[in-house]
Design an enzyme around this catalytic site. Structure first.
Site, PDB file in Angstrom:
ATOM      1  N   CYS A  10       0.760  -1.168  -0.044  1.00 40.82           N
ATOM      2  CA  CYS A  10      -0.061  -0.058   0.131  1.00 40.82           C
ATOM      3  C   CYS A  10       0.927   1.322  -0.042  1.00 40.82           C
ATOM      4  O   CYS A  10       1.846   1.479   0.874  1.00 40.82           O
ATOM      5  CB  CYS A  10      -0.888   0.043   1.395  1.00 40.82           C
ATOM      6  SG  CYS A  10      -1.866   1.537   1.687  1.00 40.82           S
ATOM      7  N   SER A  11       0.886   2.162  -0.931  1.00 39.63           N
ATOM      8  CA  SER A  11       1.379   3.365  -1.160  1.00 39.63           C
ATOM      9  C   SER A  11       1.483   4.363   0.172  1.00 39.63           C
ATOM     10  O   SER A  11       2.204   4.905   0.551  1.00 39.63           O
ATOM     11  CB  SER A  11       1.190   4.252  -2.333  1.00 39.63           C
ATOM     12  OG  SER A  11      -0.054   4.419  -2.248  1.00 39.63           O
TER      13      SER A  11
END
Length: 113
Positions: A10-11
């Site tokens: 997840c960025s």
């Protein structure tokens, strides 16, 4: 020390981790997809966040839409759903002492330092 419930894919989670590292914070990383919290652990996190369990659910995830959407679930059932399907847990979550935040946006993790 800050505990970070983290999903490396997840960025937003990666950005939150980077922000904490830049602040020189000691971080305990919990990869909750690989090692999901227990019911009691997740309940404690929710209490620290000061929110209803449903506020921690990623309601657009297929697991939620297919299995739970439109059902009248108790708080305990919502927590159980997140334990069964850890992808439903909003991320990242940063905890330091008695303070916790969901890192959306990632800069919110700095609020607990």
């Amino acid at each position: 020390m800050t505990t970070l419930y983290h999903n490396p894919r997840c960025s937003k989670s990666r950005q939150a981790l980077q922000l904490l590292e830049e602040e020189g914070e000691t971080i305990e990383i919990v990869k909750y997809l690989e090692n999901p919290p227990t019911h009691q652990e997740l309940k404690q996190v929710i209490e620290l966040l000061g929110i209803d369990p449903i506020k921690l659910v990623r309601t657009q995830e297929p697991d939620w839409r297919e299995n739970y959407k439109g059902k009248n679930l108790t708080n305990e059932e919502v927590i159980d759903a997140m334990i069964q399907h850890p992808k439903l847990i909003e991320r990242p979550i940063a905890i330091k002492g008695t303070h916790a935040v969901v890192g959306r946006p990632p800069e919110r993790v700095l609020d607990i330092l």
